[in-house]
Design a protein around this motif. Structure first.
Motif, PDB file in Angstrom:
ATOM      1  N   THR A 211      69.673   6.165  32.007  1.00 29.18           N
ATOM      2  CA  THR A 211      70.943   6.136  31.527  1.00 29.18           C
ATOM      3  C   THR A 211      70.991   7.712  30.635  1.00 29.18           C
ATOM      4  OG1 THR A 211      71.266   3.635  31.395  1.00 29.18           O
ATOM      5  CG2 THR A 211      72.409   5.141  29.853  1.00 29.18           C
ATOM      6  N   LYS A 212      70.043   7.822  30.241  1.00 25.21           N
ATOM      7  CA  LYS A 212      70.217   8.905  29.177  1.00 25.21           C
ATOM      8  C   LYS A 212      70.038  10.248  30.260  1.00 25.21           C
ATOM      9  CE  LYS A 212      68.130   7.631  24.784  1.00 25.21           C
ATOM     10  NZ  LYS A 212      66.937   7.715  23.787  1.00 25.21           N
TER      11      LYS A 212
ATOM     12  N   HIS B 150      73.404  14.778  32.799  1.00 25.80           N
ATOM     13  CA  HIS B 150      73.730  15.561  33.738  1.00 25.80           C
ATOM     14  C   HIS B 150      75.228  15.386  34.124  1.00 25.80           C
ATOM     15  CE1 HIS B 150      69.390  15.711  34.552  1.00 25.80           C
ATOM     16  NE2 HIS B 150      69.692  16.745  35.308  1.00 25.80           N
ATOM     17  N   THR B 151      75.911  14.688  33.088  1.00 28.80           N
ATOM     18  CA  THR B 151      77.393  14.442  33.250  1.00 28.80           C
ATOM     19  C   THR B 151      78.112  15.660  33.262  1.00 28.80           C
ATOM     20  OG1 THR B 151      77.300  12.144  33.000  1.00 28.80           O
ATOM     21  CG2 THR B 151      79.315  13.288  32.747  1.00 28.80           C
ATOM     22  N   GLY B 152      78.905  16.285  34.041  1.00 24.32           N
ATOM     23  CA  GLY B 152      79.603  17.331  33.652  1.00 24.32           C
ATOM     24  C   GLY B 152      78.883  18.817  34.056  1.00 24.32           C
ATOM     25  N   ALA B 153      77.643  18.860  34.546  1.00 23.10           N
ATOM     26  CA  ALA B 153      76.747  19.823  34.665  1.00 23.10           C
ATOM     27  C   ALA B 153      77.633  20.510  35.746  1.00 23.10           C
ATOM     28  CB  ALA B 153      75.406  19.337  35.128  1.00 23.10           C
TER      29      ALA B 153
ATOM     30  N   SER C 201      69.168  17.498  43.005  1.00 24.37           N
ATOM     31  CA  SER C 201      68.024  17.218  43.689  1.00 24.37           C
ATOM     32  C   SER C 201      67.133  16.616  42.803  1.00 24.37           C
ATOM     33  CB  SER C 201      67.430  18.196  44.594  1.00 24.37           C
ATOM     34  OG  SER C 201      66.557  17.786  45.509  1.00 24.37           O
ATOM     35  N   VAL C 202      66.789  17.159  41.930  1.00 22.65           N
ATOM     36  CA  VAL C 202      65.808  16.662  40.990  1.00 22.65           C
ATOM     37  C   VAL C 202      66.264  15.489  40.146  1.00 22.65           C
ATOM     38  CG1 VAL C 202      64.598  17.245  38.689  1.00 22.65           C
ATOM     39  CG2 VAL C 202      64.739  18.672  40.694  1.00 22.65           C
ATOM     40  N   LEU C 203      67.757  15.230  39.750  1.00 15.35           N
ATOM     41  CA  LEU C 203      68.058  14.169  39.180  1.00 15.35           C
ATOM     42  C   LEU C 203      68.169  12.947  40.269  1.00 15.35           C
ATOM     43  CD1 LEU C 203      69.736  12.655  37.165  1.00 15.35           C
ATOM     44  CD2 LEU C 203      71.807  13.543  38.213  1.00 15.35           C
TER      45      LEU C 203
ATOM     46  N   LYS D 264      65.462   7.705  41.176  1.00 12.72           N
ATOM     47  CA  LYS D 264      64.986   6.968  42.583  1.00 12.72           C
ATOM     48  C   LYS D 264      63.680   6.629  41.988  1.00 12.72           C
ATOM     49  CE  LYS D 264      63.077   7.040  47.170  1.00 12.72           C
ATOM     50  NZ  LYS D 264      62.635   7.873  48.529  1.00 12.72           N
ATOM     51  N   ARG D 265      62.726   7.318  41.257  1.00 11.19           N
ATOM     52  CA  ARG D 265      61.466   7.006  40.585  1.00 11.19           C
ATOM     53  C   ARG D 265      61.773   5.801  39.479  1.00 11.19           C
ATOM     54  NH1 ARG D 265      59.619  13.154  40.523  1.00 11.19           N
ATOM     55  NH2 ARG D 265      58.578  13.210  42.593  1.00 11.19           N
ATOM     56  N   LEU D 266      62.555   6.217  38.666  1.00 16.47           N
ATOM     57  CA  LEU D 266      62.734   5.334  37.438  1.00 16.47           C
ATOM     58  C   LEU D 266      63.220   4.094  38.130  1.00 16.47           C
ATOM     59  CD1 LEU D 266      64.564   7.850  34.955  1.00 16.47           C
ATOM     60  CD2 LEU D 266      62.183   6.688  34.667  1.00 16.47           C
TER      61      LEU D 266
END
Length: 139
Positions: free
Chosen positions: A63-64, A69-72, A87-89, A94-96
């Motif tokens: 969630t954090k 990343h919102t608005g980035a 891509s990293v996000l 996916k991992r989390l």
């Protein structure tokens, strides 16, 4: 997929899967074992609690991360770094999610194991009680 990952980790641990110095107390006198297999529900319950905490913490982290990343993308259209960041996000999400899902599945199994051990112990104790001799009486 997860079984392969576990096997890879065991292979990396070396011969015996990292278990070279381990033995059951009931395996005999080696290492001063008493000959009794001892167990308790506490490690299973503790592991279930850890799985629950990890499930909760991964949800919080996801969630954090998503919120951060919102608005980035605003004003960065076309930048290669933004594509890499996206891509990293996605990779971390996916991992989390995978950890969250696995811990959610594991927690009830660990709790059930702790409960089942106690039930088996009680059943064995009850079954053996019929063979005990009351004080002063022979069988």
């Amino acid at each position: 997929m997860y079984a392969q990952n576990w096997q890879r980790l065991l292979d990396q641990a070396g011969p015996g899967g990292g278990r070279s110095g381990m033995s059951l107390a009931s395996a005999g006198p080696a290492g001063g074992a008493s000959g009794e297999l001892k167990h308790s529900a506490k490690p299973w319950s503790g592991a279930a609690g850890a799985a629950h905490a990890l499930q909760r913490d991964t949800a919080t982290a996801k969630t954090k991360l998503t919120s951060a990343h919102t608005g980035a993308q605003a004003g960065t259209a076309g930048l290669a770094s933004m594509a890499a960041l996206t891509s990293v996000l996605a990779s971390w999400e996916k991992r989390l999610t995978a950890v969250h899902t696995e811990c959610g599945a594991l927690e009830p199994v660990l709790r059930e194991t702790a409960w089942a051990q106690g039930e088996v112990d009680a059943g064995v104790k009850s079954a053996l009680a019929q063979y005990s001799t009351p004080s002063g009486k022979g069988r």
